[in-house]
Scaffold this motif. Structure first.
Motif, PDB file in Angstrom:
ATOM      1  N   CYS A  55      51.228  39.497  49.380  1.00 49.36           N
ATOM      2  CA  CYS A  55      50.485  40.734  49.680  1.00 49.36           C
ATOM      3  C   CYS A  55      51.431  41.838  50.120  1.00 49.36           C
ATOM      4  CB  CYS A  55      49.425  40.467  50.749  1.00 49.36           C
ATOM      5  SG  CYS A  55      47.980  39.602  50.128  1.00 49.36           S
ATOM      6  N   ALA A  57      51.483  44.844  47.505  1.00 55.17           N
ATOM      7  CA  ALA A  57      50.513  45.869  47.893  1.00 55.17           C
ATOM      8  C   ALA A  57      50.927  46.719  49.081  1.00 55.17           C
ATOM      9  CB  ALA A  57      49.171  45.199  48.192  1.00 55.17           C
ATOM     10  N   SER A  58      52.143  46.548  49.612  1.00 55.93           N
ATOM     11  CA  SER A  58      52.486  47.295  50.825  1.00 55.93           C
ATOM     12  C   SER A  58      52.861  48.742  50.521  1.00 55.93           C
ATOM     13  CB  SER A  58      53.621  46.608  51.579  1.00 55.93           C
ATOM     14  OG  SER A  58      54.841  46.745  50.882  1.00 55.93           O
ATOM     15  N   ILE A  98      45.473  35.928  45.439  1.00 60.95           N
ATOM     16  CA  ILE A  98      44.922  36.768  46.512  1.00 60.95           C
ATOM     17  C   ILE A  98      45.644  38.107  46.569  1.00 60.95           C
ATOM     18  CG2 ILE A  98      44.679  36.956  49.021  1.00 60.95           C
ATOM     19  CD1 ILE A  98      44.009  33.965  49.018  1.00 60.95           C
ATOM     20  N   ALA A  99      46.959  38.123  46.380  1.00 60.50           N
ATOM     21  CA  ALA A  99      47.710  39.379  46.402  1.00 60.50           C
ATOM     22  C   ALA A  99      47.305  40.295  45.251  1.00 60.50           C
ATOM     23  CB  ALA A  99      49.206  39.096  46.352  1.00 60.50           C
ATOM     24  N   VAL A 126      43.972  41.800  46.210  1.00 62.89           N
ATOM     25  CA  VAL A 126      44.191  42.841  47.214  1.00 62.89           C
ATOM     26  C   VAL A 126      44.766  44.095  46.572  1.00 62.89           C
ATOM     27  CG1 VAL A 126      45.574  43.459  49.240  1.00 62.89           C
ATOM     28  CG2 VAL A 126      44.391  41.265  49.159  1.00 62.89           C
ATOM     29  N   TYR A 127      45.686  43.918  45.633  1.00 60.29           N
ATOM     30  CA  TYR A 127      46.301  45.061  44.947  1.00 60.29           C
ATOM     31  C   TYR A 127      45.240  45.855  44.177  1.00 60.29           C
ATOM     32  CZ  TYR A 127      49.267  47.694  41.763  1.00 60.29           C
ATOM     33  OH  TYR A 127      49.858  48.692  41.046  1.00 60.29           O
ATOM     34  N   ILE A 136      42.015  45.913  44.710  1.00 60.96           N
ATOM     35  CA  ILE A 136      41.103  46.540  45.676  1.00 60.96           C
ATOM     36  C   ILE A 136      41.754  47.792  46.250  1.00 60.96           C
ATOM     37  CG2 ILE A 136      40.057  46.257  47.958  1.00 60.96           C
ATOM     38  CD1 ILE A 136      39.504  43.326  47.181  1.00 60.96           C
ATOM     39  N   LYS A 137      43.040  47.714  46.546  1.00 64.06           N
ATOM     40  CA  LYS A 137      43.756  48.883  47.093  1.00 64.06           C
ATOM     41  C   LYS A 137      43.773  50.026  46.090  1.00 64.06           C
ATOM     42  CE  LYS A 137      48.185  50.294  48.902  1.00 64.06           C
ATOM     43  NZ  LYS A 137      49.575  49.972  49.113  1.00 64.06           N
TER      44      LYS A 137
END
Length: 99
Positions: A49, A53-54, A88-89, A92-93, A95-96
């Motif tokens: 993540c 996605a950071s 999961i990452a 999350v990416y 969704i971001k």
């Protein structure tokens, strides 16, 4: 270009550290692949993540270090945990991006 070099270097360092830790944990020549390792999965999820996605060079580099640590274990170790972390990452990416 320098960012990618940092990512690759830290991923390689994480892989080496993961391999050394794995051999220190299991000194036997061959150990049957363990069941799903929850602490390794959490490290993998956090690492991937952060890496994907950071949006920050330092956090992404730390993420690649953590992801490399889990992927760098002995053959057969960490593959399930890495797959869960990547899935999961990626979620999350997306969704971001959508927000």
């Amino acid at each position: 270009m320098l960012e990618y070099m940092i990512y690759l270097l830290l991923f390689a360092v994480g892989s080496i550290l993961g391999l050394l830790y794995s051999y220190k944990l299991h000194g036997e020549p061959y150990v049957a692949a363990p069941e799903f390792n929850l602490p390794a999965a959490v490290i993998s999820i956090i690492g991937w993540c952060l890496a994907l996605a950071s949006g920050n060079v330092i956090l992404s580099a730390i993420g690649f270090l953590l992801a490399g640590f889990i992927m760098g274990g002995r053959p057969g170790y960490g593959r399930k945990e890495t797959a869960v972390g990547l899935i999961i990452a990626i979620i999350v990416y997306f969704i971001k991006i959508a927000l």
